[in-house]
Design an enzyme around this catalytic site. Structure first.
Site, short mmCIF file in Angstrom:
data_model
loop_
_atom_site.label_atom_id
_atom_site.label_comp_id
_atom_site.label_asym_id
_atom_site.label_seq_id
_atom_site.Cartn_x
_atom_site.Cartn_y
_atom_site.Cartn_z
N ASP A 13 0.81 -1.22 0.00
CA ASP A 13 0.00 0.00 0.00
C ASP A 13 0.84 1.27 0.00
O ASP A 13 0.44 2.29 0.54
CB ASP A 13 -0.97 0.01 1.19
CG ASP A 13 -1.79 -1.25 1.23
OD1 ASP A 13 -2.26 -1.66 0.15
OD2 ASP A 13 -1.94 -1.85 2.30
N LYS A 16 2.48 1.63 -5.20
CA LYS A 16 3.23 1.05 -6.32
C LYS A 16 2.44 1.14 -7.61
O LYS A 16 2.98 1.33 -8.68
CB LYS A 16 3.55 -0.43 -6.06
CG LYS A 16 4.53 -0.66 -4.95
CD LYS A 16 4.73 -2.15 -4.71
CE LYS A 16 3.49 -2.83 -4.19
NZ LYS A 16 3.02 -2.37 -2.88
N GLY A 17 1.10 0.96 -7.48
CA GLY A 17 0.23 0.99 -8.66
C GLY A 17 0.34 2.32 -9.37
O GLY A 17 0.47 2.39 -10.59
N ASN A 40 -4.00 -11.10 -3.49
CA ASN A 40 -3.88 -10.39 -2.20
C ASN A 40 -3.54 -8.92 -2.43
O ASN A 40 -3.82 -8.07 -1.60
CB ASN A 40 -2.84 -11.06 -1.29
CG ASN A 40 -1.52 -11.38 -2.01
OD1 ASN A 40 -1.42 -11.27 -3.22
ND2 ASN A 40 -0.54 -11.79 -1.24
N GLY A 42 -3.65 -5.13 -3.99
CA GLY A 42 -4.67 -4.19 -4.46
C GLY A 42 -3.97 -2.93 -4.91
O GLY A 42 -3.52 -2.16 -4.08
N HIS A 43 -3.80 -2.76 -6.22
CA HIS A 43 -3.09 -1.59 -6.74
C HIS A 43 -4.10 -0.56 -7.21
O HIS A 43 -4.82 -0.79 -8.18
CB HIS A 43 -2.16 -2.00 -7.89
CG HIS A 43 -1.02 -2.86 -7.45
ND1 HIS A 43 -0.05 -3.34 -8.28
CD2 HIS A 43 -0.69 -3.33 -6.21
CE1 HIS A 43 0.82 -4.05 -7.60
NE2 HIS A 43 0.45 -4.08 -6.34
N THR A 44 -4.15 0.57 -6.51
CA THR A 44 -5.10 1.62 -6.88
C THR A 44 -4.49 2.50 -7.97
O THR A 44 -3.40 3.04 -7.79
CB THR A 44 -5.46 2.47 -5.64
OG1 THR A 44 -5.93 1.57 -4.63
CG2 THR A 44 -6.52 3.50 -5.95
N THR A 124 -5.09 -11.71 3.72
CA THR A 124 -6.16 -11.13 2.90
C THR A 124 -7.24 -12.17 2.55
O THR A 124 -8.19 -11.84 1.87
CB THR A 124 -5.58 -10.57 1.58
OG1 THR A 124 -4.92 -11.65 0.90
CG2 THR A 124 -4.60 -9.45 1.83
N GLN A 174 2.81 -6.36 -2.80
CA GLN A 174 3.12 -6.28 -1.36
C GLN A 174 4.32 -5.34 -1.15
O GLN A 174 4.46 -4.37 -1.88
CB GLN A 174 3.38 -7.67 -0.77
CG GLN A 174 2.13 -8.52 -0.63
CD GLN A 174 1.65 -9.11 -1.94
OE1 GLN A 174 2.38 -9.76 -2.62
NE2 GLN A 174 0.39 -8.89 -2.27
N ALA A 246 -7.47 -1.70 -0.04
CA ALA A 246 -8.03 -1.71 -1.39
C ALA A 246 -8.60 -3.08 -1.73
O ALA A 246 -9.51 -3.22 -2.54
CB ALA A 246 -6.96 -1.32 -2.41
N THR A 248 -9.40 -5.60 0.90
CA THR A 248 -10.28 -6.15 1.93
C THR A 248 -11.05 -5.08 2.71
O THR A 248 -11.83 -5.42 3.59
CB THR A 248 -9.45 -6.97 2.95
OG1 THR A 248 -8.49 -6.09 3.55
CG2 THR A 248 -8.74 -8.14 2.29
N LYS A 278 2.44 10.56 -0.34
CA LYS A 278 1.48 11.06 0.65
C LYS A 278 2.00 12.23 1.48
O LYS A 278 1.62 12.39 2.65
CB LYS A 278 0.98 9.91 1.55
CG LYS A 278 0.23 8.84 0.74
CD LYS A 278 -1.02 8.40 1.42
CE LYS A 278 -1.86 7.50 0.54
NZ LYS A 278 -3.10 7.05 1.12
P1 IMP Z 1 -1.45 -12.85 2.50
O1 IMP Z 1 -0.46 -12.26 1.55
O2 IMP Z 1 -2.88 -12.70 2.04
O3 IMP Z 1 -1.09 -14.24 2.88
O4 IMP Z 1 -1.35 -11.99 3.86
C1 IMP Z 1 -0.17 -11.97 4.65
C2 IMP Z 1 0.03 -10.58 5.23
O5 IMP Z 1 0.34 -9.66 4.19
C3 IMP Z 1 -1.21 -9.98 5.91
O6 IMP Z 1 -0.77 -9.17 6.97
C4 IMP Z 1 -1.85 -9.15 4.80
O7 IMP Z 1 -2.66 -8.12 5.30
C5 IMP Z 1 -0.60 -8.61 4.14
N1 IMP Z 1 -0.78 -8.26 2.71
C6 IMP Z 1 -0.80 -9.11 1.67
N2 IMP Z 1 -0.94 -8.44 0.52
C7 IMP Z 1 -1.00 -7.14 0.85
C8 IMP Z 1 -1.09 -5.96 0.07
O8 IMP Z 1 -1.13 -5.97 -1.16
N3 IMP Z 1 -1.14 -4.78 0.76
C9 IMP Z 1 -1.04 -4.74 2.13
N4 IMP Z 1 -0.93 -5.83 2.89
C10 IMP Z 1 -0.90 -7.03 2.24
MG MG Z 2 -2.57 -2.20 -1.90
#
Ligand code: IMP
Ligand code: MG
Length: 328
Positions: A13, A16-17, A40, A42-44, A124, A174, A246, A248, A278
């Protein structure tokens, strides 16, 4: 031949998007490649005044650049097709532009269900961990074995190592603070989010030009560990920065910038271009603070803080202080 890389230096977050979208427009790439993670992410992205949130699909599609989901990724056909539909309905042309490496792994329904049942670290719930686990346990399903994905399948060796000139933007997901080896284990994701991961996706290390590290002037984290100090200022920061997931919609925990972590993550990823996002959010908050060498340091104003950060980072790193919805 050249490769530029965009990767997160905190916990995801970082925007990067936004950076990948900006570079796709301006740097005339032949390809944009997602090299890690699954839906997992979410690129805005704000494209021509409209807001999009991508999960699997690289930012190159907004400019008609051939976009590939690499073998370092895991892919959920269900989420992939939902995203394809959403983009096509919005008029983004994907035909002949969007591909999946044949050796990417698949997030199955079973993986998704498993995470709905148990989720100790606050994932996520997109089946990411179970899919990577099965990949490494040699029980996984690869993209080319999944009939619904057949028309998207590509061999990345053939694509990148024929006679064609390749200029590829590698779009990370991530952030390095969530990297399975370098993050705060077990509060990490299941992929490698750093520079090394790029080269497992048929990218030759000799092509590397720029590594764009992306950070925010403060930090956020989403997941089960306690990250946010118990002070009302962080709720204000969350609201000002719209720090809600973005993917969840979960509230992101907030904290001040950790400069030591930023320094470390820049070094470990050979970052030479740094975007710090930001700035406008922290300006609205009217407080400028960061952690450095276990101290919480306060600054009078934005300039003081920017000067301090700049002085502490390697002089070889070009720094862009950026605002929320603007370009770099
Ligand atoms: P997972 O990648 O869904 O297995 O989640 C593992 C950890 O990474 C958790 O704390 C998620 O909230 C976090 N996470 C995974 N992908 C993202 C992302 O794109 N943005 C922010 N946190 C992420
Ligand atoms: Mg994101």
């Amino acid at each position: 031949m050249l490769a530029d890389v965009v990767l997160g230096l905190q916990h995801g977050d970082e925007a990067k998007g936004k950076v990948a979208h900006y570079l796709s427009k301006n740097k005339s790439y032949t390809h944009v490649l997602r090299f890690n993670g699954g839906c997992n992410a979410g690129h805005t992205i704000y494209h021509e005044g409209r807001k999009f949130v991508t999960h699997h699909i690289p930012a190159g599609v907004f400019y008609g650049i051939k976009s590939i989901i690499g073998p370092g990724c895991v892919i959920s056909p269900k989420h992939f097709f939902a995203e394809v539909k959403e983009l096509q309905d919005a008029g983004i042309q994907l035909h002949g532009k969007l591909f999946i490496a044949k050796n990417a792994h698949v997030i199955t329904e079973r993986h998704l269900n498993e995470e709905r049942a148990e989720n100790k670290i606050g994932t996520t719930r997109r089946g990411n961990g179970p899919a990577y686990r099965d990949k490494y346990a040699r029980k996984g399903v690869r993209a080319f074995e999944t009939s619904s994905l057949k028309s998207y399948i590509i061999d990345l060796y053939e694509e990148f190592h024929s006679d064609k000139t390749i200029k590829v933007l590698c779009e990370g997901a991530q952030g390095f603070g969530l990297d399975v080896d370098w993050g705060d284990y077990p509060y990490v994701t299941s992929s490698h989010c750093g520079l090394g991961s790029v080269f497992l996706n048929a990218v030759d290390p000799r092509w590397l030009r720029d590594v764009w590290g992306v950070a925010k002037i403060y930090e956020t984290y989403v997941g089960a560990k306690s990250f946010e100090p118990d002070e009302p200022v962080f709720q204000t920061l969350r609201d000002l920065g719209e720090e809600y997931g973005a993917t969840t919609s979960r509230p992101r925990q907030c904290n001040w910038l950790n400069l030591n972590e930023l320094q470390k993550n820049i070094v470990l990823n050979s970052v030479n271009k740094l975007v710090i996002n930001k700035m406008d959010v922290i300006r609205k908050l009217g407080q400028w603070k960061l952690y450095h060498n276990s101290n919480l340091i306060s600054f009078e104003n934005e300039k003081e803080m920017c000067d301090y950060v700049t002085a502490q980072l390697p002089s070889s790193v070009e720094i862009f202080f950026s605002e929320d919805k603007n370009r770099i």
